[in-house]
Enzyme design. Structure first.
Site, mmCIF file in Angstrom:
data_model
loop_
_atom_site.group_PDB
_atom_site.id
_atom_site.type_symbol
_atom_site.label_atom_id
_atom_site.label_comp_id
_atom_site.label_asym_id
_atom_site.label_seq_id
_atom_site.Cartn_x
_atom_site.Cartn_y
_atom_site.Cartn_z
ATOM 1 N N GLU A 6 0.849 -1.185 0.000
ATOM 2 C CA GLU A 6 0.000 0.000 0.000
ATOM 3 C C GLU A 6 0.886 1.236 0.000
ATOM 4 O O GLU A 6 2.098 1.144 0.198
ATOM 5 C CB GLU A 6 -0.933 0.005 1.212
ATOM 6 N N HIS A 34 -3.619 3.028 6.947
ATOM 7 C CA HIS A 34 -2.812 2.681 8.106
ATOM 8 C C HIS A 34 -1.875 3.807 8.535
ATOM 9 O O HIS A 34 -1.531 4.684 7.750
ATOM 10 C CB HIS A 34 -1.961 1.439 7.801
#
Length: 289
Positions: free
Chosen positions: A207, A245
């Site tokens: 990511e 995150h």
């Protein structure tokens, strides 16, 4: 086999909490051998027929060789250190929102103790047909020869489900966690998969944010002989915004989806634009399947 197999004797720290109880049941249903649990003040009770102890030291009479942490964030660091001091060499930290400095402390202590630490803020590790230490859904896995390492839990579930539906089984799946500091990273997983006789191909799920994928790409170029496939989440993330995150922080031109994709392409990694494409790309790669 990397890190886990049917020889795992699991200790559940925080077993009497809601998450501890729920996932103890699910791990047992998967076939995991859970030998003990720990919750201070609850010693002498049991959860899902697993004996509960007041401390890890007491629970060591059941000879656990791995531990999973469901302890709330303010106390998670103490729980990890307690397990390390007891001699446990594989620890999976599920807990999220652990203070940054706490994580730095126990990650480095695990290295000092020569232990493998997965997480924090991760779904754990699973070897289909052998054992599960974590919160992965049981039903999505099929035994096979593909190793999966991911920074995202839910994306792992989606991609593993696509692989299984396409008849592509997994050797081991490991969720690394999405925090800025983690015990196990892509390079650790790649090195383990490269050495693993049960793994013939590798899938990485990355990511935006951080440089873990760029570093993994350099390692793949130099050290990995097995085919690697990847998916990077966050291609449409607005520039300058942090998404998802805590580890998804972009800085200095590195950490963007494009920089990661280009690094992987340079290393010969085949990239999927959508999670559903991983299985299709692997199926179409006649050299492998």
């Amino acid at each position: 086999m990397i890190w886990v197999d049917e020889k795992v004797r699991l200790l559940v720290q925080g077993i009497t909490g809601h998450q501890g109880k729920f996932h103890t049941r699910a791990m047992k249903e998967f076939g995991t051998n859970i030998v003990a649990g720990v919750t201070p003040g609850k010693g002498g009770t049991s959860v899902e027929d697993v004996p509960v102890y007041d401390s890890v030291e007491e629970a060591m009479e059941m000879k656990p060789n791995a531990s999973i942490i469901f302890v709330p964030a303010p106390y998670a660091s103490d729980a990890v250190i307690e397990a390390l001091d007891a001699g446990i060499k594989l620890i999976v930290v599920i807990t999220e929102n652990i203070p940054f400095h706490d994580t730095i402390k126990f990650v480095n202590y695990a290295k000092y103790k020569h232990a493998t630490l997965i997480g924090p803020n991760c779904p754990g590790i699973v070897s289909p047909g052998k054992t599960k230490i974590g919160i992965f859904p049981n039903h999505i896995f099929v035994e096979g020869n593909v190793g999966v390492a991911s920074r995202s839990g839910t994306l792992t579930y989606e991609i593993v489900n696509e692989l299984s539906s396409a008849g592509i089984g997994q050797s081991t799946c490991v969720g690394l966690g999405g925090d800025p500091v983690t015990g196990t990273n892509f390079i650790d997983a790649l090195d383990a998969f490269e050495r693993d006789e049960e793994t013939d191909a590798i899938v990485l799920v990355g990511e935006i944010g951080g440089t873990a994928e760029e570093e993994a790409a350099e390692f793949i170029e130099k050290k990995i002989s097995k085919p690697v496939y990847a998916y990077i989440a966050g291609r449409t993330a607005p520039e300058g915004k942090r998404m998802g995150h805590a580890g998804a922080i972009i800085s200095g031109g590195k950490g963007t989806a494009n920089s990661k994709i280009e690094a992987f392409k340079k290393a010969g990694v085949k990239i999927a634009r959508f999670p559903s494409e991983i299985a299709k790309i692997m199926k179409n790669d006649k050299k492998i399947w």
